[in-house]
Design a protein around this motif. Structure first.
Motif, mmCIF file in Angstrom:
data_model
loop_
_atom_site.group_PDB
_atom_site.id
_atom_site.type_symbol
_atom_site.label_atom_id
_atom_site.label_comp_id
_atom_site.label_asym_id
_atom_site.label_seq_id
_atom_site.Cartn_x
_atom_site.Cartn_y
_atom_site.Cartn_z
ATOM 1 N N THR A 1 -3.509 14.113 6.799
ATOM 2 C CA THR A 1 -2.838 13.111 5.675
ATOM 3 C C THR A 1 -3.395 13.826 4.220
ATOM 4 N N VAL A 2 -2.724 13.866 3.079
ATOM 5 C CA VAL A 2 -3.081 14.204 1.964
ATOM 6 C C VAL A 2 -2.812 13.353 0.962
ATOM 7 N N GLU A 3 -3.523 12.465 0.240
ATOM 8 C CA GLU A 3 -3.374 11.708 -0.791
ATOM 9 C C GLU A 3 -3.131 12.234 -2.201
ATOM 10 N N ARG A 4 -2.377 11.466 -3.136
ATOM 11 C CA ARG A 4 -2.093 12.037 -4.332
ATOM 12 C C ARG A 4 -3.525 12.191 -5.081
ATOM 13 N N MET B 1 0.929 -1.201 -0.092
ATOM 14 C CA MET B 1 0.138 0.011 0.066
ATOM 15 C C MET B 1 1.026 1.093 -0.023
ATOM 16 N N MET B 2 0.738 2.142 -1.090
ATOM 17 C CA MET B 2 1.587 3.213 -0.946
ATOM 18 C C MET B 2 1.031 4.192 -0.049
ATOM 19 N N ALA B 3 2.081 5.058 0.477
ATOM 20 C CA ALA B 3 2.114 6.194 1.624
ATOM 21 C C ALA B 3 1.373 7.165 1.112
ATOM 22 N N SER B 4 0.811 7.879 2.037
ATOM 23 C CA SER B 4 0.279 9.544 1.520
ATOM 24 C C SER B 4 1.468 10.125 1.181
ATOM 25 N N LEU B 5 1.037 10.880 0.069
ATOM 26 C CA LEU B 5 1.882 11.883 -0.381
ATOM 27 C C LEU B 5 2.368 12.943 0.756
ATOM 28 N N LEU B 6 1.722 13.385 1.666
ATOM 29 C CA LEU B 6 1.937 14.382 2.721
ATOM 30 C C LEU B 6 1.098 13.487 3.962
ATOM 31 N N GLU B 7 1.995 13.116 4.925
ATOM 32 C CA GLU B 7 1.628 12.821 6.099
ATOM 33 C C GLU B 7 2.022 13.792 7.293
ATOM 34 N N VAL B 8 1.245 14.113 8.057
ATOM 35 C CA VAL B 8 1.823 15.111 9.264
ATOM 36 C C VAL B 8 1.380 14.301 10.635
ATOM 37 N N ARG B 9 2.358 14.386 11.388
ATOM 38 C CA ARG B 9 2.234 13.639 12.487
ATOM 39 C C ARG B 9 2.602 14.448 14.122
ATOM 40 N N GLY B 10 1.494 14.750 14.864
ATOM 41 C CA GLY B 10 1.772 15.445 16.002
ATOM 42 C C GLY B 10 2.864 16.740 16.010
ATOM 43 N N LEU B 11 2.147 17.460 14.669
ATOM 44 C CA LEU B 11 2.957 18.836 14.381
ATOM 45 C C LEU B 11 2.386 19.785 15.561
ATOM 46 N N LYS B 12 3.306 20.568 16.049
ATOM 47 C CA LYS B 12 3.222 21.646 17.091
ATOM 48 C C LYS B 12 4.119 22.767 16.881
ATOM 49 N N THR B 13 3.537 23.936 16.735
ATOM 50 C CA THR B 13 3.906 25.057 16.422
ATOM 51 C C THR B 13 3.655 26.178 17.508
ATOM 52 N N VAL B 14 4.788 26.614 18.216
ATOM 53 C CA VAL B 14 4.472 27.516 19.290
ATOM 54 C C VAL B 14 5.058 28.963 18.947
ATOM 55 N N PHE C 1 6.874 14.454 3.399
ATOM 56 C CA PHE C 1 6.553 14.643 2.156
ATOM 57 C C PHE C 1 7.031 13.651 1.282
ATOM 58 N N ASN C 2 6.268 12.613 0.639
ATOM 59 C CA ASN C 2 6.700 11.575 -0.294
ATOM 60 C C ASN C 2 7.870 10.596 0.666
ATOM 61 N N GLY C 3 7.368 10.582 1.656
ATOM 62 C CA GLY C 3 8.202 9.663 2.801
ATOM 63 C C GLY C 3 9.584 10.466 3.142
ATOM 64 N N GLU C 4 9.718 11.722 2.911
ATOM 65 C CA GLU C 4 10.670 12.387 3.434
ATOM 66 C C GLU C 4 10.660 13.346 4.339
ATOM 67 N N ASN C 5 11.063 13.279 5.538
ATOM 68 C CA ASN C 5 10.858 14.068 6.533
ATOM 69 C C ASN C 5 11.291 15.710 6.415
ATOM 70 N N LEU C 6 10.540 16.598 6.275
ATOM 71 C CA LEU C 6 10.804 17.979 5.999
ATOM 72 C C LEU C 6 11.529 18.608 7.194
ATOM 73 N N ARG C 7 11.159 18.159 8.311
ATOM 74 C CA ARG C 7 11.769 18.618 9.484
ATOM 75 C C ARG C 7 13.118 18.798 9.588
ATOM 76 N N GLY C 8 13.679 17.440 9.016
ATOM 77 C CA GLY C 8 15.067 17.345 9.024
ATOM 78 C C GLY C 8 15.838 17.754 7.692
ATOM 79 N N ALA C 9 15.154 18.458 6.966
ATOM 80 C CA ALA C 9 15.894 18.928 5.611
ATOM 81 C C ALA C 9 16.592 20.033 5.768
ATOM 82 N N SER C 10 17.505 20.042 4.951
ATOM 83 C CA SER C 10 18.489 21.011 4.764
ATOM 84 C C SER C 10 17.835 22.448 4.247
#
Length: 334
Positions: free
Chosen positions: A31-34, A1-14, A72-81
């Motif tokens: 989640t947002v699917e393709r 089963m393909m993962a969602s294009l966008l998957e947000v887990r426990g996002l907290k912004t203060v 995003f597409n399996g890549e965690n943007l929080r750790g992206a450069s």
């Protein structure tokens, strides 16, 4: 089963303000699917725009993302450069801001800006980029697009600038579009044209869309699914038909009943009593309880846990009986 294009887990912004760090987005899951259009709805101050900016890592001090993952597409943007994020933005992820001046450079022509958005991410010539820019302007209803390419943003009206910003977002056929109230300043005819183009892009190319809005008529026309946000939390998520025709959360029902499509001409709107709580003054338990007509003692004692009812995600101690649902909202058509 393909993962969602966008998957947000426990996002907290203060936001670090006098007296503490206050959560504008408080541990949300999405989640947002393709090929899917998900509309995020709620009152001003509910955290919708902060959510959009958080997803593309555009939170500036005193704001800070303190928890959660944005896959995003399996890549965690929080750790992206920063370099990786720059490569994704405008190419695979496009954001349409509520204020088009956040997108457009006042000292460059429209053509220079649109061609740059193409050439930065694709190997093609200037002439090809200009042809694609002309076609994109035509898609959003701008007449004489070849002439308009040579003009500057100040030569456009506010509504036309917004259409240019939308055209730029569509240029590279992104995998994900995050749109923050993008059609608010547009007349109904142009708005309907933009919604058609967005739906067409999603269906033909598989582009996913997160559309942030307070306009339930737009939601009725555009959305596949709806997520309702209140006080930094997602309180109800489901298909557009389920949420608009058979709301479960009292806040969702209140939004629907206060829509202009729910009253006859000359009648008063059915407003939700009170105001949304300030970010630094949210009540204990369920934050909607001071305004809720279905409040019970348990609502002040604990925040509702997420539950699934009829295939929908819900946070409420006392859901709306299905017989209390409103009449369907009319779509936003000219």
């Amino acid at each position: 089963m393909m993962a969602s294009l966008l998957e947000v887990r426990g996002l907290k912004t203060v936001f670090h303000l006098l007296g503490g760090a206050w959560a504008a987005v408080d541990g949300i899951d999405l989640t947002v699917e393709r090929g899917e259009v998900l509309c995020l709805v709620g009152e001003s101050g509910s955290g919708k725009s902060v959510t959009g900016f958080s997803l593309v890592q555009l939170i500036d001090p005193p704001g800070e993302i303190v928890a959660g993952d944005v896959l995003f597409n399996g890549e965690n943007l929080r750790g992206a450069s920063d370099e990786r994020l720059r490569n994704l933005r405008g190419d695979r992820i496009a954001m349409i801001f509520q204020d088009p001046l956040s997108t457009l450079n006042p000292v460059l022509t429209i053509g220079e800006q649109m061609c740059e958005a193409i050439l930065e991410h694709r190997a093609c010539g200037q002439a090809q980029a200009a042809r694609e820019a002309v076609a994109a302007l035509g898609r959003v209803g701008i007449s004489s697009p070849d002439v308009r390419l040579k003009q500057y943003p100040h030569e456009f009206s506010g509504g036309m600038r917004q259409r240019v910003a939308i055209a730029i977002a569509l240029l590279n056929n992104p995998d994900l579009i995050i749109a923050d109230e993008p059609t608010t300043a547009l007349d109904v005819t142009i708005q309907s044209q933009i919604l058609y183009e967005v739906q067409k892009l999603a269906r033909e190319t598989g582009t996913a869309v997160l559309w942030i809005t307070h306009d339930l008529a737009v939601v009725a026309e555009l959305a596949d699914r709806v997520a309702v946000m209140y006080a930094g939390q997602i309180v109800e998520t489901g298909t557009v038909d389920d949420v608009l025709d058979r709301p479960l959360h009292p806040y969702t029902l209140g939004l629907l009943n206060s829509s202009t499509g729910m009253v006859r001409p000359g009648e008063r709107l059915h407003q939700i009593d009170g105001n949304a709580p300030r970010i630094d003054d949210r009540p204990s338990g369920c934050p909607f309880r001071p305004r809720c007509e279905r409040v019970q003692p348990v609502c002040s004692q604990s925040y509702p846990v997420q539950q699934m009812i009829d295939g929908r995600s819900l946070r409420c101690h006392n859901p709306v009986p299905q017989a209390a649902g409103p009449a369907p909202v009319q779509e936003a058509r000219p």
